[in-house]
Write a protein that holds these residues in place. Structure first.
Motif, PDB file in Angstrom:
ATOM      1  N   ASP A   1      -6.239  10.747  -5.759  1.00 41.78           N
ATOM      2  CA  ASP A   1      -7.237  10.109  -4.909  1.00 41.78           C
ATOM      3  C   ASP A   1      -6.847   8.662  -4.602  1.00 41.78           C
ATOM      4  O   ASP A   1      -6.979   8.201  -3.459  1.00 41.78           O
ATOM      5  N   ASP A   2      -6.386   7.946  -5.613  1.00 43.87           N
ATOM      6  CA  ASP A   2      -5.957   6.561  -5.404  1.00 43.87           C
ATOM      7  C   ASP A   2      -4.737   6.514  -4.486  1.00 43.87           C
ATOM      8  O   ASP A   2      -4.624   5.633  -3.623  1.00 43.87           O
ATOM      9  N   ALA A   3      -3.836   7.470  -4.675  1.00 48.58           N
ATOM     10  CA  ALA A   3      -2.650   7.533  -3.821  1.00 48.58           C
ATOM     11  C   ALA A   3      -3.043   7.741  -2.366  1.00 48.58           C
ATOM     12  O   ALA A   3      -2.516   7.073  -1.457  1.00 48.58           O
ATOM     13  N   ILE A   4      -3.960   8.650  -2.135  1.00 49.52           N
ATOM     14  CA  ILE A   4      -4.425   8.935  -0.773  1.00 49.52           C
ATOM     15  C   ILE A   4      -5.029   7.689  -0.140  1.00 49.52           C
ATOM     16  O   ILE A   4      -4.743   7.362   1.026  1.00 49.52           O
ATOM     17  N   ASN A   5      -5.857   6.969  -0.887  1.00 47.87           N
ATOM     18  CA  ASN A   5      -6.502   5.774  -0.345  1.00 47.87           C
ATOM     19  C   ASN A   5      -5.482   4.723   0.077  1.00 47.87           C
ATOM     20  O   ASN A   5      -5.611   4.100   1.147  1.00 47.87           O
ATOM     21  N   HIS A   6      -4.472   4.504  -0.752  1.00 50.26           N
ATOM     22  CA  HIS A   6      -3.472   3.487  -0.421  1.00 50.26           C
ATOM     23  C   HIS A   6      -2.589   3.931   0.743  1.00 50.26           C
ATOM     24  O   HIS A   6      -2.257   3.126   1.626  1.00 50.26           O
ATOM     25  N   LEU A   7      -2.216   5.188   0.757  1.00 48.63           N
ATOM     26  CA  LEU A   7      -1.370   5.678   1.846  1.00 48.63           C
ATOM     27  C   LEU A   7      -2.114   5.690   3.174  1.00 48.63           C
ATOM     28  O   LEU A   7      -1.523   5.445   4.229  1.00 48.63           O
ATOM     29  N   LYS A   8      -3.407   5.938   3.137  1.00 48.46           N
ATOM     30  CA  LYS A   8      -4.206   5.880   4.365  1.00 48.46           C
ATOM     31  C   LYS A   8      -4.358   4.453   4.867  1.00 48.46           C
ATOM     32  O   LYS A   8      -4.589   4.225   6.062  1.00 48.46           O
ATOM     33  N   SER A   9      -4.221   3.481   3.970  1.00 45.59           N
ATOM     34  CA  SER A   9      -4.329   2.072   4.358  1.00 45.59           C
ATOM     35  C   SER A   9      -3.026   1.548   4.949  1.00 45.59           C
ATOM     36  O   SER A   9      -2.987   0.441   5.472  1.00 45.59           O
ATOM     37  N   PHE A  10      -1.972   2.340   4.844  1.00 48.10           N
ATOM     38  CA  PHE A  10      -0.660   1.918   5.333  1.00 48.10           C
ATOM     39  C   PHE A  10      -0.463   2.368   6.775  1.00 48.10           C
ATOM     40  O   PHE A  10      -0.892   3.438   7.179  1.00 48.10           O
ATOM     41  N   SER A  11       0.198   1.531   7.568  1.00 47.11           N
ATOM     42  CA  SER A  11       0.568   1.907   8.935  1.00 47.11           C
ATOM     43  C   SER A  11       1.925   1.302   9.256  1.00 47.11           C
ATOM     44  O   SER A  11       2.313   0.288   8.668  1.00 47.11           O
ATOM     45  N   SER A  12       2.646   1.932  10.166  1.00 48.70           N
ATOM     46  CA  SER A  12       3.972   1.439  10.514  1.00 48.70           C
ATOM     47  C   SER A  12       4.306   1.788  11.952  1.00 48.70           C
ATOM     48  O   SER A  12       3.952   2.856  12.445  1.00 48.70           O
TER      49      SER A  12
ATOM     50  N   ASN B   1       0.828  -1.205   0.000  1.00 44.15           N
ATOM     51  CA  ASN B   1       0.000   0.000   0.000  1.00 44.15           C
ATOM     52  C   ASN B   1       0.864   1.258   0.000  1.00 44.15           C
ATOM     53  O   ASN B   1       0.548   2.250  -0.671  1.00 44.15           O
ATOM     54  N   PHE B   2       1.968   1.238   0.743  1.00 37.35           N
ATOM     55  CA  PHE B   2       2.865   2.394   0.775  1.00 37.35           C
ATOM     56  C   PHE B   2       3.508   2.612  -0.591  1.00 37.35           C
ATOM     57  O   PHE B   2       3.462   3.722  -1.135  1.00 37.35           O
ATOM     58  N   TYR B   3       4.093   1.552  -1.146  1.00 37.43           N
ATOM     59  CA  TYR B   3       4.732   1.667  -2.461  1.00 37.43           C
ATOM     60  C   TYR B   3       3.722   2.106  -3.528  1.00 37.43           C
ATOM     61  O   TYR B   3       4.024   2.949  -4.385  1.00 37.43           O
ATOM     62  N   ALA B   4       2.537   1.519  -3.476  1.00 39.90           N
ATOM     63  CA  ALA B   4       1.507   1.862  -4.460  1.00 39.90           C
ATOM     64  C   ALA B   4       1.108   3.328  -4.328  1.00 39.90           C
ATOM     65  O   ALA B   4       0.908   4.029  -5.323  1.00 39.90           O
ATOM     66  N   GLY B   5       0.989   3.801  -3.081  1.00 39.17           N
ATOM     67  CA  GLY B   5       0.640   5.205  -2.860  1.00 39.17           C
ATOM     68  C   GLY B   5       1.664   6.146  -3.455  1.00 39.17           C
ATOM     69  O   GLY B   5       1.316   7.144  -4.096  1.00 39.17           O
TER      70      GLY B   5
END
Length: 233
Positions: free
Chosen positions: A126-137, A112-116
């Motif tokens: 918009d797609d970038a935001i969705n994937h980055l919001k799905s990432f956690s660390s 999700n981070f790489y995709a964002g």
């Protein structure tokens, strides 16, 4: 009424077997009256435990496959072959597929981070935001980086008000000399664009006061000078 006495340890004990039998009898009556409820609760707990164990086994079995898939596609990402990285090539899964197909795994989270990042570079905000919001660390520096990238995407969408909250989060994680002043500068610029000159002035001042050795200080001072007229200083 049965009498109780205290043993040498200080604990109260039932004095007569009859009293103990009465306690047991009450418990039996309660169970009989509430048999369905008790059995239902026990069954639900057992089912939840079995489901959780099954889920963990499934995730662990998926992790190895997902990590192998991610390792193959990262080369495309690092080579800036973004389309290949996102969609896969040569029979290899892409970041979008890994993120979606292996949910719950560490590989999916990282995908999700790489995709964002890749989607942000492609202008698909918009797609970038969705994937980055799905990432956690758990790594606060990496997590801060993701928050900053979300802010960047909102800025590209000309939504500085939304960007501000993410830059604030990025600047608030694990304060350090290298990244925090960069995030603060982004925050101040977003505040300016959101017509909040006083907030921007305060943020620029933080860069100057808290990170005097940062390369961002020169620009921070310059932008503060430009803002002085607007904030009455």
């Amino acid at each position: 009424m049965s009498k109780k006495k205290t043993d040498e340890s200080g604990l109260e004990i039932i004095e007569t077997p009859e009293a103990l039998a009465g306690k047991i009898n009450k418990a039996e009556v309660f169970f009989i009256k509430n048999r369905k409820v008790v059995v239902g609760i026990v069954g639900a707990v057992l089912l939840a435990l079995v489901a959780f164990a099954g889920y963990r086994f499934y995730i662990e079995s998926q992790e190895g496959t997902a990590q192998q898939a991610l390792a193959s596609v990262v080369y495309d990402f690092e080579a800036d072959s973004l389309q290949k990285a996102l969609n896969g090539s040569g029979g290899n899964e892409g970041l979008l597929s890994i993120a979606d197909s292996y949910k719950g795994t560490d590989a999916s989270n990282l995908a999700n981070f790489y995709a964002g990042v890749a989607l942000l570079k492609q202008g698909k905000y918009d797609d970038a935001i969705n994937h980055l919001k799905s990432f956690s660390s758990d790594d606060l520096l990496v997590h801060a980086r993701a928050q900053s990238l979300i802010g960047d995407a909102y800025m590209e969408k000309n939504q500085p008000a939304e960007a501000i909250s993410y830059y604030e989060k990025a600047a608030g994680y694990e304060k350090n000399e290298y990244f925090t002043p960069v995030y603060l500068m982004k925050l101040a610029i977003a505040q300016e664009k959101a017509s909040k000159p006083s907030d921007a002035m305060s943020t620029y001042k933080r860069v100057v006061d808290e990170f005097p050795l940062s390369s961002e200080v020169v620009n921070a001072k310059k932008y503060m000078g430009l803002l002085e007229g607007q904030v009455g200083k």
